[in-house]
Design an enzyme around this catalytic site. Structure first.
Site, short mmCIF file in Angstrom:
data_model
loop_
_atom_site.label_atom_id
_atom_site.label_comp_id
_atom_site.label_asym_id
_atom_site.label_seq_id
_atom_site.Cartn_x
_atom_site.Cartn_y
_atom_site.Cartn_z
N ARG A 143 0.82 -1.21 0.00
CA ARG A 143 0.00 0.00 0.00
C ARG A 143 0.86 1.26 0.00
O ARG A 143 0.50 2.27 0.61
CB ARG A 143 -0.96 0.00 1.20
N ARG A 145 -2.60 6.94 -0.05
CA ARG A 145 -2.75 7.09 1.39
C ARG A 145 -2.01 8.26 1.99
O ARG A 145 -2.53 9.33 2.10
CB ARG A 145 -2.26 5.81 2.06
N ARG A 202 -5.37 12.46 -7.13
CA ARG A 202 -6.58 11.66 -7.13
C ARG A 202 -7.85 12.48 -7.00
O ARG A 202 -8.88 12.13 -7.56
CB ARG A 202 -6.49 10.64 -6.00
N ASP A 249 -7.19 -2.55 -7.24
CA ASP A 249 -7.71 -3.13 -6.00
C ASP A 249 -8.08 -4.58 -6.26
O ASP A 249 -8.29 -4.97 -7.41
CB ASP A 249 -8.94 -2.36 -5.48
N TYR A 253 -15.40 -11.20 1.04
CA TYR A 253 -16.16 -9.97 0.75
C TYR A 253 -17.47 -10.27 0.05
O TYR A 253 -18.51 -9.68 0.36
CB TYR A 253 -15.33 -9.01 -0.12
O1 CP3 Z 1 0.00 0.57 -2.94
C1 CP3 Z 1 -1.22 0.58 -3.12
O2 CP3 Z 1 -2.02 1.16 -2.38
C2 CP3 Z 1 -1.65 -0.12 -4.37
C3 CP3 Z 1 -3.04 -0.27 -4.56
C4 CP3 Z 1 -3.88 -1.20 -3.70
C5 CP3 Z 1 -5.19 -0.84 -3.27
N1 CP3 Z 1 -5.76 -1.96 -2.72
C6 CP3 Z 1 -5.82 0.46 -3.46
C7 CP3 Z 1 -6.88 0.90 -2.53
C8 CP3 Z 1 -3.66 -2.52 -3.33
C9 CP3 Z 1 -2.41 -3.37 -3.51
C10 CP3 Z 1 -4.85 -2.99 -2.70
C11 CP3 Z 1 -5.05 -4.37 -2.25
C12 CP3 Z 1 -6.17 -4.69 -1.36
N2 CP3 Z 1 -7.44 -4.18 -1.37
C13 CP3 Z 1 -6.13 -5.69 -0.38
C14 CP3 Z 1 -4.95 -6.57 -0.11
C15 CP3 Z 1 -3.91 -5.84 0.66
C16 CP3 Z 1 -4.22 -5.70 2.12
O3 CP3 Z 1 -4.25 -4.56 2.57
O4 CP3 Z 1 -4.37 -6.72 2.78
C17 CP3 Z 1 -7.37 -5.73 0.26
C18 CP3 Z 1 -7.79 -6.63 1.40
C19 CP3 Z 1 -8.20 -4.78 -0.39
C20 CP3 Z 1 -9.60 -4.47 -0.12
C21 CP3 Z 1 -9.75 -3.06 0.30
N3 CP3 Z 1 -9.79 -1.99 -0.58
C22 CP3 Z 1 -9.86 -2.53 1.60
C23 CP3 Z 1 -9.86 -3.36 2.86
C24 CP3 Z 1 -9.98 -1.15 1.49
C25 CP3 Z 1 -10.33 -0.13 2.57
C26 CP3 Z 1 -9.37 0.18 3.57
C27 CP3 Z 1 -8.24 1.00 3.03
O5 CP3 Z 1 -7.18 0.42 2.90
O6 CP3 Z 1 -8.44 2.20 2.76
C28 CP3 Z 1 -9.89 -0.83 0.12
C29 CP3 Z 1 -9.91 0.51 -0.47
C30 CP3 Z 1 -8.69 0.94 -1.19
N4 CP3 Z 1 -7.89 0.14 -1.94
C31 CP3 Z 1 -8.22 2.26 -1.26
C32 CP3 Z 1 -7.10 2.25 -2.11
C33 CP3 Z 1 -6.26 3.41 -2.54
C34 CP3 Z 1 -8.85 3.45 -0.55
C35 CP3 Z 1 -10.01 3.94 -1.31
C36 CP3 Z 1 -10.70 5.02 -0.59
O7 CP3 Z 1 -10.59 5.14 0.63
O8 CP3 Z 1 -11.41 5.75 -1.30
#
Ligand code: CP3
Length: 342
Positions: free
Chosen positions: A20, A24, A33, A69, A147
């Site tokens: 990640r 963030r 974004r 994602d 999910y």
């Molecule tokens: O480096 C990176 O951030 C690359 C992009 C990336 C995202 N999701 C973008 C994202 C990656 C590699 C993921 C993988 C992902 N997504 C996983 C596996 C990794 C892990 O953390 O275990 C999982 C379980 C998800 C599912 C998911 N998507 C969750 C649990 C969340 C919400 C919590 C959070 O991390 O904010 C997301 C949303 C998400 N995925 C966001 C981003 C940039 C945030 C979107 C937003 O808040 O609008």
């Protein structure tokens, strides 16, 4: 160095990247974004590629991970998934019966997710001056199923586990479909230029070893084995998987991701020889004063022993992390001689 470490080859420095890392905590991410939802960002390849590159420019990490994602492929085939800001994936009509299998038709990446393929190509081109490889990724069948069945994030995975045990036939069919979707997506990312892949089974640590082996491992193996001919390193990661590490390695990976709960030397002992490890600084440690972060990072390096170790956090970067801490951490890892760790 990243690919060399994945293959257990000697390295001049331990490679480092952060799960990640894109987004963030980066101000340039928030600027680029704007208010666009994550699924919308992913459909804009130029923007997704730009967000993929940002951490490489800022931190000098040794690998980039595609901005996407884990729910992107199932959303693309119309299962009905949304990603809510601050919460994660939400499904309005959760998976519950045989009829729902029809909502999970096979993924045709060129037709369903052409924007992912395009983002990979643009990112790979942008990364070439840095000599940095791109990691493609997908959600593993169990974590995605959790999910789809729960309808959103869960603590206990009660519905998921109930389906797994009460209708094992339907569960297996669900996991097989999700495996085929993950495999098709990963293959398309590698063919477009990704040099490694990571299979995220983030929540599989909720299972016992026996249940993992019986209900989940065959589907994860199907994904990982299906990539074998492409010859790229396969990283297999989950949280709270101390008891599952050996099985996750056996499922067909070159690199096993380890969270912060198990020290890397112990993780290696559990996994057995012949595998690289990735991890495993506690993401929350990055919020401590720098001296504390540095000491914990050195301990991770020491236990990683400088060979077959990809430095990372034990899970994703926390949003409140100061980007400067990750920059310093990258420098610290790069400045440590692998020979001094053996
Ligand atoms: O480096 C990176 O951030 C690359 C992009 C990336 C995202 N999701 C973008 C994202 C990656 C590699 C993921 C993988 C992902 N997504 C996983 C596996 C990794 C892990 O953390 O275990 C999982 C379980 C998800 C599912 C998911 N998507 C969750 C649990 C969340 C919400 C919590 C959070 O991390 O904010 C997301 C949303 C998400 N995925 C966001 C981003 C940039 C945030 C979107 C937003 O808040 O609008």
């Amino acid at each position: 160095m990243f690919l060399r470490a994945c293959r257990l080859e000697p390295v001049e420095n331990v490679p480092v990247w952060f799960m990640r890392q894109a987004g963030r905590s980066l101000p340039e991410y928030r600027r680029a974004r704007g208010n666009v939802s994550i699924l919308e960002v992913v459909r804009r390849p130029e923007l997704a590629a730009e967000l993929t590159l940002q951490p490489v420019r800022r931190y000098g990490v040794d690998a980039a991970i595609l901005f996407s994602d884990i729910v992107v492929p199932v959303a693309a085939i119309g299962f009905g998934v949304d990603v809510q800001h601050g919460l994660g994936p939400v499904v309005a009509n959760p998976f519950a019966s045989e009829a729902d299998l029809e909502r999970l038709r096979p993924l045709q990446p060129e037709v369903d997710t052409p924007y992912v393929i395009e983002a990979v190509k643009i990112a790979v081109e942008g990364l070439s001056p840095f000599g940095v490889p791109l990691i493609g990724f997908a959600g593993a069948p169990f974590t995605l199923a959790s999910y789809l069945v729960e309808g959103g994030p869960s603590r206990s995975y009660a519905r998921t586990k109930a389906l797994m045990r009460s209708d094992t036939g339907l569960w297996t069919a669900l996991l097989d479909r999700l495996a085929d979707i993950a495999l098709a997506s990963l293959r398309s990312q590698v063919i477009a230029g990704a040099a490694a892949v990571q299979l995220f089974d983030s929540w599989v640590g909720a299972l016992s070893r026996a249940d993992y082996e019986r209900y989940v491992m065959p589907a994860s193996r199907r994904v990982l084995e299906g990539l074998k001919d492409l010859g790229v390193p396969r990283i297999h990661f989950g949280v709270d998987t101390g008891e599952l590490l050996a099985l996750m390695a056996k499922a067909g990976a070159e690199v096993v991701g380890v969270d912060w709960r198990v020290p890397l030397d112990e993780a290696r002992a559990r996994i057995g020889a012949g595998f690289a490890v990735q991890g495993n600084l506690d993401p929350a440690a990055c919020l401590a004063p720098w001296d504390v972060v540095a000491n914990e990072a050195r301990e991770v390096l020491r236990r990683g022993s400088g060979i077959g170790h990809v430095f990372n956090l034990g899970h994703g970067v926390l949003p409140e992390t100061d980007p400067d801490t990750l920059a310093r951490l990258t420098d610290l890892v790069h400045a440590t001689s692998p020979d001094s760790l053996r």
